[in-house]
Design a protein around this motif. Structure first.
Motif, PDB file in Angstrom:
ATOM      1  N   TYR A 533       1.313   4.609  -7.777  1.00 24.98           N
ATOM      2  CA  TYR A 533       0.276   5.632  -7.101  1.00 24.98           C
ATOM      3  C   TYR A 533      -0.548   5.150  -6.016  1.00 24.98           C
ATOM      4  N   LEU A 534      -1.211   3.971  -6.425  1.00 25.36           N
ATOM      5  CA  LEU A 534      -2.129   3.503  -5.394  1.00 25.36           C
ATOM      6  C   LEU A 534      -1.454   2.885  -4.369  1.00 25.36           C
ATOM      7  N   GLN A 535      -0.434   2.314  -4.406  1.00 30.21           N
ATOM      8  CA  GLN A 535       0.315   1.675  -3.313  1.00 30.21           C
ATOM      9  C   GLN A 535       0.605   2.679  -2.293  1.00 30.21           C
ATOM     10  N   LYS A 536       0.932   4.188  -2.655  1.00 27.46           N
ATOM     11  CA  LYS A 536       1.491   5.054  -1.906  1.00 27.46           C
ATOM     12  C   LYS A 536       0.018   5.781  -1.219  1.00 27.46           C
ATOM     13  N   HIS A 537      -1.001   5.977  -1.823  1.00 29.95           N
ATOM     14  CA  HIS A 537      -2.209   6.801  -1.674  1.00 29.95           C
ATOM     15  C   HIS A 537      -3.232   5.711  -1.089  1.00 29.95           C
ATOM     16  N   LEU A 538      -3.420   4.508  -1.625  1.00 36.95           N
ATOM     17  CA  LEU A 538      -4.621   4.089  -1.344  1.00 36.95           C
ATOM     18  C   LEU A 538      -5.032   3.669   0.339  1.00 36.95           C
ATOM     19  N   LEU A 539      -3.993   3.455   1.006  1.00 34.95           N
ATOM     20  CA  LEU A 539      -4.288   3.378   2.551  1.00 34.95           C
ATOM     21  C   LEU A 539      -4.609   4.698   3.075  1.00 34.95           C
ATOM     22  N   PRO A 540      -3.648   5.633   2.747  1.00 41.86           N
ATOM     23  CA  PRO A 540      -3.877   7.062   3.097  1.00 41.86           C
ATOM     24  C   PRO A 540      -5.373   7.555   3.010  1.00 41.86           C
ATOM     25  N   ALA A 541      -5.692   7.270   1.962  1.00 43.81           N
ATOM     26  CA  ALA A 541      -6.995   7.666   1.437  1.00 43.81           C
ATOM     27  C   ALA A 541      -8.385   7.219   2.283  1.00 43.81           C
ATOM     28  N   ALA A 542      -8.160   5.851   2.447  1.00 47.29           N
ATOM     29  CA  ALA A 542      -8.905   5.112   3.201  1.00 47.29           C
ATOM     30  C   ALA A 542      -9.219   5.613   4.487  1.00 47.29           C
ATOM     31  N   ARG A 543      -7.985   6.061   5.156  1.00 47.30           N
ATOM     32  CA  ARG A 543      -8.191   6.574   6.606  1.00 47.30           C
ATOM     33  C   ARG A 543      -9.000   7.675   6.851  1.00 47.30           C
ATOM     34  N   THR A 544      -9.305   8.551   5.636  1.00 49.66           N
ATOM     35  CA  THR A 544     -10.210   9.698   5.677  1.00 49.66           C
ATOM     36  C   THR A 544     -11.811   9.475   5.858  1.00 49.66           C
ATOM     37  N   LEU A 545     -11.935   8.245   5.741  1.00 47.59           N
ATOM     38  CA  LEU A 545     -13.447   7.759   6.079  1.00 47.59           C
ATOM     39  C   LEU A 545     -13.548   6.647   6.859  1.00 47.59           C
ATOM     40  N   THR A 546     -14.352   6.798   7.955  1.00 46.12           N
ATOM     41  CA  THR A 546     -14.257   5.977   8.960  1.00 46.12           C
ATOM     42  C   THR A 546     -14.770   4.542   8.483  1.00 46.12           C
ATOM     43  N   ASP A 547     -14.271   3.589   9.152  1.00 48.84           N
ATOM     44  CA  ASP A 547     -14.722   2.180   8.737  1.00 48.84           C
ATOM     45  C   ASP A 547     -14.922   1.802   7.418  1.00 48.84           C
ATOM     46  N   THR A 548     -13.693   2.406   6.622  1.00 46.54           N
ATOM     47  CA  THR A 548     -13.764   2.296   5.028  1.00 46.54           C
ATOM     48  C   THR A 548     -12.474   1.618   4.762  1.00 46.54           C
ATOM     49  N   VAL A 549     -12.688   0.570   3.739  1.00 47.96           N
ATOM     50  CA  VAL A 549     -11.359  -0.207   3.122  1.00 47.96           C
ATOM     51  C   VAL A 549     -11.497   0.062   1.808  1.00 47.96           C
ATOM     52  N   LEU A 550     -10.320   0.239   0.982  1.00 44.39           N
ATOM     53  CA  LEU A 550     -10.516   0.759  -0.380  1.00 44.39           C
ATOM     54  C   LEU A 550      -9.774  -0.324  -1.016  1.00 44.39           C
ATOM     55  N   PHE A 551     -10.224  -0.777  -2.283  1.00 44.16           N
ATOM     56  CA  PHE A 551      -9.683  -1.624  -2.919  1.00 44.16           C
ATOM     57  C   PHE A 551      -9.504  -1.278  -4.617  1.00 44.16           C
ATOM     58  N   ALA A 552      -8.478  -1.627  -5.147  1.00 46.03           N
ATOM     59  CA  ALA A 552      -8.342  -1.174  -6.527  1.00 46.03           C
ATOM     60  C   ALA A 552      -7.903  -2.669  -7.450  1.00 46.03           C
ATOM     61  N   TYR A 553      -8.841  -2.815  -8.241  1.00 41.24           N
ATOM     62  CA  TYR A 553      -8.953  -4.005  -9.183  1.00 41.24           C
ATOM     63  C   TYR A 553      -8.511  -3.917 -10.468  1.00 41.24           C
TER      64      TYR A 553
END
Length: 947
Positions: A533-553
């Motif tokens: 799930y994270l591999q599919k949705h992590l990057l598209p979700a980050a694109r919705t907020l400018t200058d933001t990168v999401l990480f899942a640990y």
């Protein structure tokens, strides 16, 4: 008022800073208390807590230098005291042999040695024979312990119904291995909470913490030194009304409550336990408060210096005397600096507030994004459920399976669903198909036997047939599986059983006539499903907020963290501080390219992951810079306006003052024809008119001065070898001093010197009157008779409003004698080679009495080598730099050194000596000097060096 205005502004600013300090202290207290409460939340996940603790214990025991068995004994003693009755340890050495004094229940040596050896082979990917040790593994480790995959580093449920249901296995190390059994008897679910609570109270004594047990009303664990405040309502008890919550003054966004300087908070940790906390702000001032107090004292000191400096400047005290131009510049700069300071303080506060608002808004949006990402995970599961139901219920799946072949059909379906294991079981309980993709999570086949046997009963119930009976001993397990599977049939549900945490669904496959033909058992590991799930949705979700990168640990398996990048490793420290799934952790870090805002929270649906949003502050800096430019332009515009207005005001002042200065300089040069222009009817115009009138009057005074100068001899008098020189320097345009000398006959010279009280025209008129009396043809010949005549006239005319001192000297050049008559004037000095002689002849001034007292002629001998010095009191009464008068004694001491060849030269030497000592400018009195001297007289011996 203007001088004190900056102090008022400074004090207001300092009070504002005090409020900022109080707000900062409150915010810091809220954040610190939030960290403490968040640190207790992992107690709600006992397996996660024990997994982390045992991993840290393993790292400490097998990586810290020292004698290994001794270190283990010391550490185990502390662990047993900390968690009594929870852990049961078994340690083996590098050869797999158990260490007796480090084992709570030593296993068979041969079997445990064989297990360790084959487990090492399993980790290394070499052939192993753990299946042959199934009986030993089930008896010692647990019946659900896996035998086909590595499983060290995690607390696993291996014997749900046994006394030691959980097991932790360490990785093989050079020193050996550690096997830990976990028991319920020691209160394993409750001890993590108590342990974290004790550590929190020990690390943070400033917070008053109390642990509440909902079942027992109040169960104080490590109760604080002071009783808990009764501000919070008591735990609700059925049958009793809940008391009302007292009114609090301020409620924070995180649910904490401020009552004055006291902060209250509480947090539900488990359905049974909650923690209540209280914190009181310290009374002592913080570092910022001390800085504020120091700044206040410094500003008051600077203001005192400024006030003293302004007072000295206004009173013209040297060396702080300034010109009008400098004073205007200083005043305009001072008045312009006050609003600029106010604007600067407002701008600084506005920028700080705006930055804080923007950062808080960005944190909130990042937290909303993380919660949305976490909340969409069940939706993905629902989409998988809906797709599977549509595919398997219509009957098309059974026909496609039969026509295309099971392997081909399900291989094409696997990319859509991504299961770890799929099994098809028919009505007889036979395994007709199994699809286990390569390189995926392995599942113990034996532990799935219960679902295989349950499939027969489930299919029978769906077909309306009688279910077969189960073997003895399986009724309880089958009943549990059937009850839950039937209720959740076709639903993907989370199961924490068997080997790990997984998602499972039982889906019946129907034919076209809606008869249940097969039962599909589909399994997903929690790690794989969440990772997918994270591999599919992590990057598209980050694109919705400018200058933001999401990480899942991933908290237990770092290799499953997303993305695996150097930047993710830099944020690992921040991620390790995340404790709560309800309250986000926020931080700000400075980097070379700018600051980044970190927002982190624990997943509530993605239970194995900590989610972190790293947002750049580029847009914040751009907006702050734009606001700063606006304030800067406003300040620059204000400065330009101030300079323009100041220039106009200064010009309005400086032009009239410049003209007035030029007029005064013209007066100094005795040019009285200059007039000032009256441009406007204001104060400067009135001053120009007054100045012009004064110039007209001074022009009359100049005429009087010229007339008075005509009353004095035009130059030195030479009569044979004798020379007489005199000078009168008036303090104003016209003065009260006078002198005169004339030749009476071939053998006599007349010398007169006088001083009228006061200055100005009145004194000049008296001088003219005295000159007229002395020049009258009928005047007497004797000096004393002349003074008597002058006294009679002046007394009658002036009536004591003015008095006059006077000396009259007649030189007899034939007999070399001088006849002196004095009327209150300073005594003359007779300077010769033999020394200096004061010719005393006391008497009262003219015009004071009807008749003079002590008046009479006095005759003194005269020699060719002698000089006579006559002078007015202004010569000796002038003040020096130290405030003392020059004095007669200084004149008598210096007179022998002042004689020069010629009367004029001696006169100039006396004036130069006076000018060198006198410190008045302009002079306060008239100065008159008359010298009578033989032209051939050489300097006295005492003055040779000086001459």
């Amino acid at each position: 008022m203007l001088g004190g205005l900056p102090v008022v502004l400074a004090m207001a600013g300092l009070l504002f800073l005090r409020e900022e300090e109080a707000h900062r202290q409150r915010t810091s207290a809220e954040q610190a208390l939030e960290q403490v409460l968040s640190s207790l939340e992992p107690a709600g996940h006992p397996l996660l807590f024990h997994t982390r603790f045992l991993r840290q214990l393993e790292q400490h025991l097998f990586t810290t230098p020292g004698i290994w068995p001794d270190r283990v004994r010391t550490v185990l003693k502390g662990v047993r005291n900390r968690f009594p009755g929870v852990y049961s340890f078994t340690f083996v050495d590098r050869h797999g042999q158990p260490i007796p004094d480090l084992c709570d229940a030593p296993p068979p040596r041969f079997l445990i040695q064989r297990f360790v050896d084959h487990y090492r082979r399993l980790i290394a990917g070499q052939p192993h024979d753990l299946a042959a040790q199934r009986t030993f593994i089930a008896a010692f480790l647990g019946p659900l312990a896996p035998i086909d995959r590595p499983w060290h580093g995690r607390v696993l449920p291996v014997h749900p119904s046994g006394q030691r249901p959980f097991l932790y296995l360490s990785a093989p190390h050079d020193q050996g291995m550690m096997i830990v059994h976990l028991s319920h008897e020691g209160g394993m679910p409750r001890l993590p909470l108590l342990d974290l609570f004790r550590r929190a109270t020990r690390r943070h004594p400033e917070f008053h913490l109390q642990l509440k047990d909902g079942e027992a009303q109040a169960r104080p664990a490590a109760a604080p030194s002071r009783p808990w405040s009764n501000r919070w309502p008591r735990p609700h008890v059925s049958g009793r009304a809940r008391p009302p919550v007292p009114p609090f003054r301020q409620v924070t966004p995180s649910g904490m409550i401020w009552q004055g300087p006291v902060l209250h908070a509480r947090r539900d940790l488990t359905p049974r336990f909650r923690v209540e906390a209280r914190f009181r702000l310290p009374d002592r001032p913080g570092s910022t408060s001390r800085a504020v107090a120091f700044g206040l004292r410094l500003l008051l000191f600077l203001w005192a210096l400024l006030a003293i400096g302004l007072w000295l400047i206004m009173h013209g005290v040297p060396p702080l005397t300034l010109s009008i131009r400098q004073t205007l510049i200083l005043s305009l700069g001072y008045t312009a600096a006050i609003p600029l300071l106010i604007m600067g303080a407002v701008a600084w506060r506005e920028l700080a507030n705006r930055r804080q608002v923007l950062e808080t808004d960005l944190h909130d949006r990042a937290e909303t994004l993380l919660r949305s990402l976490d909340a969409r995970f069940p939706r993905m599961i629902q989409q998988i459920e809906s797709t599977i139901d549509d595919l398997f219920r219509g009957g098309g799946a059974v026909e496609a399976w039969r026509t295309q072949g099971g392997h081909r059909f399900f291989t094409t379906l696997h990319p859509r669903f991504g299961w770890n294991l799929l099994r098809l079981i028919d009505r007889q309980g036979r395994l007709v198909f199994e699809h286990r993709p390569p390189l995926t999570w392995a599942v113990d086949r034996e532990n799935l036997g219960l679902f295989t046997r349950a499939a027969v009963s489930i299919l029978a119930n769906l077909r309306g047939e009688e279910a077969p009976t189960t073997r003895p001993g399986l009724e309880e397990a089958m009943g549990f599986i059937l009850s839950r599977a039937t209720a959740d049939l076709g639903k993907i549900r989370f199961y924490e059983m068997n080997l790990s945490r997984l998602f499972l669904t039982l889906v019946p496959m129907f034919t076209r006539d809606q008869r249940a033909e097969l039962l599909a058992v589909m399994l997903w590991s929690q790690e794989l499903l969440e990772w997918t799930y994270l591999q599919k949705h992590l990057l598209p979700a980050a694109r919705t907020l400018t200058d933001t990168v999401l990480f899942a640990y991933h908290r237990l398996q770092p290799e499953l963290s997303l993305p695996l990048s150097p930047q993710a490793q830099r944020r690992q420290v921040f991620a390790s501080r995340i404790r709560s799934a309800f309250h986000s952790l926020r931080a700000k870090e400075e980097e070379p390219g700018g600051a980044v805002l970190l927002t982190g929270m624990r997943g509530s649906e993605l239970t194995a992951y900590d989610l972190v949003a790293v947002s750049g502050d580029r847009l914040i800096r751009a907006e702050i810079q734009q606001i700063a430019w606006r304030y800067g332009l406003a300040g620059l515009l204000f400065l330009l306006i101030s300079v323009t207005v100041g220039s106009v005001v200064a010009q309005a002042f400086l032009v009239p003052i410049g003209e007035l200065t030029a007029g005064v300089q013209a007066v100094q040069r005795r040019i009285f024809t200059r007039r000032l222009q009256v441009s406007q009817p204001d104060e400067f115009g009135a001053l120009a008119e007054a100045f012009n009138r004064m110039l007209e009057e001074m022009a009359d005074l100049e005429v009087a001065r010229i007339v008075q100068e005509q009353l004095f001899p035009p130059g030195p008098l030479t009569h044979g070898p004798w020379e007489v020189a005199g000078i009168c320097r008036t303090a104003t345009q016209v003065g009260g001093d006078c002198f005169d000398y004339a030749v009476l006959d071939d053998d006599r010279l007349l010398v007169v010197i006088g001083d009228v009280s006061g200055h100005g025209v009145a004194a000049a008129l008296v001088v003219g009157m005295a000159k007229a009396i002395l020049g009258h043809p009928a005047r007497p010949e004797a000096p004393a008779a002349m003074l008597d005549l002058m006294n009679v006239v002046l007394y009658r005319l002036l009536q004591k409003r003015r008095v006059m001192t006077c000396q009259i000297v007649i030189f007899d050049l034939r007999t070399l004698t001088l006849t002196l008559a004095n009327s209150g004037h300073p005594f003359p000095l007779q300077i010769g080679r033999s020394g200096i002689t004061t010719l005393r002849c006391p008497s009262s001034p003219l015009g004071l009495r009807p008749t003079l007292r002590g008046s009479g002629d006095a005759t003194f001998p005269w020699a060719v080598d002698q000089s006579l010095l006559l002078y007015s009191d202004g010569l000796v009464e002038a003040p020096m730099a130290n405030g003392e008068s020059i004095g007669y004694h200084r004149l008598e001491a210096a007179a022998p050194q002042l004689v020069r060849p010629g009367a004029a030269a001696t006169m100039q030497a006396v004036l130069a000596w006076h000018d060198g000592l006198a410190a008045w400018d302009p002079p306060g009195d008239d100065v008159t000097v008359v010298v009578v001297q033989h032209r051939g007289q050489a300097p006295t011996p005492e003055t040779g060096a000086a001459a």
